[in-house]
Design an enzyme around this catalytic site. Structure first.
Site, PDB file in Angstrom:
ATOM      1  N   LYS A 194      49.665  42.007  31.432  1.00 54.95           N
ATOM      2  CA  LYS A 194      50.081  43.351  31.810  1.00 54.95           C
ATOM      3  C   LYS A 194      50.105  44.432  30.618  1.00 54.95           C
ATOM      4  O   LYS A 194      50.984  45.026  30.046  1.00 54.95           O
ATOM      5  CB  LYS A 194      51.361  43.419  32.236  1.00 54.95           C
ATOM      6  CG  LYS A 194      51.692  42.870  33.714  1.00 54.95           C
ATOM      7  CD  LYS A 194      51.150  43.951  34.740  1.00 54.95           C
ATOM      8  CE  LYS A 194      52.184  45.121  35.260  1.00 54.95           C
ATOM      9  NZ  LYS A 194      51.426  45.748  35.916  1.00 54.95           N
ATOM     10  N   ASP A 227      49.749  41.718  38.156  1.00 53.38           N
ATOM     11  CA  ASP A 227      50.107  42.139  39.535  1.00 53.38           C
ATOM     12  C   ASP A 227      49.147  41.953  40.500  1.00 53.38           C
ATOM     13  O   ASP A 227      48.938  41.646  41.569  1.00 53.38           O
ATOM     14  CB  ASP A 227      51.026  43.260  39.468  1.00 53.38           C
ATOM     15  CG  ASP A 227      50.398  44.143  38.941  1.00 53.38           C
ATOM     16  OD1 ASP A 227      49.233  44.219  38.106  1.00 53.38           O
ATOM     17  OD2 ASP A 227      50.818  45.513  39.100  1.00 53.38           O
TER      18      ASP A 227
END
Length: 292
Positions: A194, A227
C-alpha cells in the site's frame, strides 16, 4: 541409511486429528524407504502447552524445533482459551516459533483440485485449474513491530498501537524467494503493498524494484496495491502466478485465495528459514494454511 528428525506439534482441536494421519504417512514411508528414515518426537504448543506449562510454547520445545530437520505443525487455539492473557494466547506459540527459528518465508499455495471446484464460492470457470503461490513475509511487519501496546490516556480513553516496521534486508530476501519460485512456475510475480498510504509500502516497492533489476530481470514483475489485489483475486484469480507481500497483507490475501479453491482446510503451507551456507539446509515448519 539417513535418519531425519521430525518434531510433531499437534497443538489443539483438529490439529490432533490431522497429526494422527501424519503419523500414518510417516509410518508408511519408514516401511517403504530403503535410504532414509524419519525419527519423530512430540511436544506441546498452543492451548495444550498453556494448560500444562502456563505458556503457549516452552523454551525446551523451541530448542527441539531448532535441532530438528523439520517441524510438522497441526493447529492451535479454541474457545476454551479465549480469556487467557494476550501474551500466552495459543497463537503466541506459533508466532514465537516463526520468530525464533527466523522462518521468514511463508509459502502458501492456492491450488484448486478438480473435486473441490464446485465447493468454491466463485464460478467453476474462474477457479478450475487455479494455481497461485502466495509468498508471505513472516517474521517482520506489524505482527512483531514495537511498540505494541494498549495504554490509558489522561482523559480515561484508551489508545492501541501496533507498529509496522520493515528493513531493506527483510524485503530483499523475501523478494528473492518469490523470484526464485516464479522461475520454476509461470515466471510472473505480483508484489502487493500500500505505497499510496504507507511508508513501509513505499520502501517495499523500492526494494522489490531494485531486487528485480539486479537479481531477476528475466522474471515478469507487476506492482499492485494490496486492496486491488484482493479485488482481483475474486474477479480473475487465474491472472496471478506468484504474489509476494508483507506479513499482514499476506495473512489476509492467502486466506482469500485459499477460499477461492473451495477449502481453506485442504491446503498446506511451508515456513522456511534462510539456507545454511555450510549444510545447504533450511529450518522448516509445515502446517495447514489456516494455522490456528
Amino acid at each position: 541409511m539417513t535418519t531425519l528428525k521430525l518434531l510433531l506439534l499437534p497443538g489443539d482441536g483438529i490439529g490432533l486429528e490431522t497429526m494422527a494421519e501424519v503419523e500414518r504417512i510417516i509410518s508408511f514411508f519408514n516401511k517403504k524407504s530403503g535410504t532414509s528414515k524419519f525419527q519423530t518426537e512430540f511436544d506441546l504448543v498452543g492451548g495444550s502447552a498453556y494448560d500444562k506449562h502456563g505458556v503457549a510454547v516452552t523454551d525446551a520445545c523451541v530448542a527441539k524445533a531448532k535441532a530438528s530437520d523439520a517441524v510438522i505443525f497441526g493447529a492451535v487455539g479454541g474457545p476454551q482459551w479465549d480469556k487467557v492473557p494476550y501474551e500466552v494466547r495459543p497463537e503466541a506459540g506459533l508466532l514465537r516459533l516463526r520468530k525464533d527459528l527466523d522462518l521468514f518465508a511463508n509459502l502458501r499455495p492456492a491450488i484448486c483440485y478438480p473435486a473441490l471446484a464446485d465447493a468454491s464460492s466463485l464460478k467453476r470457470e474462474l477457479v478450475e485449474g487455479l494455481d497461485i503461490m502466495i509468498v508471505r513475509e513472516l517474521t517482520g511487519g506489524v505482527y512483531f513491530g514495537e511498540p505494541k501496546e494498549i495504554v490509558t490516556l489522561e482523559n480515561g480513553q484508551k489508545r492501541a498501537i501496533d507498529t509496522q516496521i520493515y528493513t531493506t534486508r527483510e524485503i530483499e530476501r523475501i523478494a528473492k524467494v518469490a523470484f526464485d519460485l516464479a522461475r520454476k512456475r509461470g515466471n510472473k510475480v505480483h508484489s502487493a503493498e500500500k505505497r499510496n498510504v504507507m511508508k513501509t509500502g513505499v520502501l517495499w516497492n523500492e526494494v522489490v524494484t531494485a531486487t528485480h533489476k539486479s537479481y531477476a530481470p528475466d522474471v515478469e514483475l507487476h506492482h499492485i496495491l494490496a486492496d486491488n489485489c484482493a479485488m482481483q483475486l475474486v474477479r480473475n484469480p487465474k491472472q496471478f502466478d506468484v504474489i509476494v507481500t508483507d506479513n499482514l497483507f499476506g495473512d489476509v490475501l492467502s486466506d482469500e485465495a485459499a477460499m477461492a479453491t473451495g477449502s481453506l482446510g485442504m491446503l498446506p503451507s511451508a515456513s522456511l528459514g534462510a539456507e545454511n551456507p555450510t549444510t545447504g539446509k533450511r529450518l522448516a515448519l509445515y502446517e495447514p494454511v489456516h494455522g490456528s
